[in-house]
Motif scaffolding. Structure first.
Motif, short mmCIF file in Angstrom:
data_model
loop_
_atom_site.label_atom_id
_atom_site.label_comp_id
_atom_site.label_asym_id
_atom_site.label_seq_id
_atom_site.Cartn_x
_atom_site.Cartn_y
_atom_site.Cartn_z
N LEU A 6 0.86 -1.18 0.00
CA LEU A 6 0.00 0.00 0.00
C LEU A 6 0.90 1.23 0.00
CD1 LEU A 6 -2.89 1.19 0.35
CD2 LEU A 6 -2.51 1.07 2.81
N TYR A 7 0.68 2.10 -0.98
CA TYR A 7 1.53 3.28 -1.12
C TYR A 7 0.67 4.54 -1.24
CZ TYR A 7 5.02 -0.23 -2.15
OH TYR A 7 5.85 -1.31 -2.06
N ASN A 8 1.19 5.65 -0.76
CA ASN A 8 0.58 6.95 -0.95
C ASN A 8 1.25 7.55 -2.18
OD1 ASN A 8 -0.09 9.67 -1.00
ND2 ASN A 8 -0.06 9.87 1.23
N LEU A 9 0.60 7.38 -3.32
CA LEU A 9 1.24 7.77 -4.58
C LEU A 9 1.36 9.28 -4.74
CD1 LEU A 9 -0.32 5.13 -6.98
CD2 LEU A 9 1.90 5.11 -5.84
N LYS A 10 0.56 10.04 -4.00
CA LYS A 10 0.69 11.50 -4.05
C LYS A 10 2.02 11.94 -3.45
CE LYS A 10 -3.38 14.20 -3.95
NZ LYS A 10 -4.46 14.83 -3.22
N GLU A 11 2.40 11.28 -2.36
CA GLU A 11 3.62 11.68 -1.63
C GLU A 11 4.82 10.76 -1.90
OE1 GLU A 11 2.64 12.04 2.49
OE2 GLU A 11 0.94 13.36 2.09
N ASP A 12 4.56 9.59 -2.49
CA ASP A 12 5.62 8.59 -2.67
C ASP A 12 5.46 7.95 -4.05
OD1 ASP A 12 7.59 6.65 -2.34
OD2 ASP A 12 6.39 5.42 -0.97
N ARG A 13 5.74 8.74 -5.08
CA ARG A 13 5.55 8.26 -6.46
C ARG A 13 6.49 7.12 -6.80
NH1 ARG A 13 4.55 12.64 -10.81
NH2 ARG A 13 3.20 11.02 -11.57
N GLY A 14 7.59 7.02 -6.12
CA GLY A 14 8.55 5.94 -6.36
C GLY A 14 8.22 4.66 -5.62
#
Length: 68
Positions: A6-14
């Protein structure tokens, strides 16, 4: 391998910080949505290709020729 990510793509695009352990309820909620969607559209789970060989061009094992 069945691991949840699970990733926060807004803050952690990588996708460097997996938040699944810190947010297990959200990870479970999204997994349930994914499973329901797969069922609703008849999506198949990908399986390993037994003929894949990373050392061959194109990734395919050489096919054995049949004798006539």
């Amino acid at each position: 391998d069945g691991a949840l990510e699970l990733y926060n793509l807004k803050e952690d695009r990588g996708e460097t910080t997996n938040l699944a352990e810190k947010n297990p309820a959200k990870a479970a909620e999204l997994l349930a949505e994914l499973k329901a969607w797969r069922i609703s559209v008849g999506a198949q789970i990908p399986t390993k290709n037994p003929d894949y060989d990373p050392n061959q061009p194109g990734g395919s094992k050489a096919k054995k020729k049949k004798k006539n």
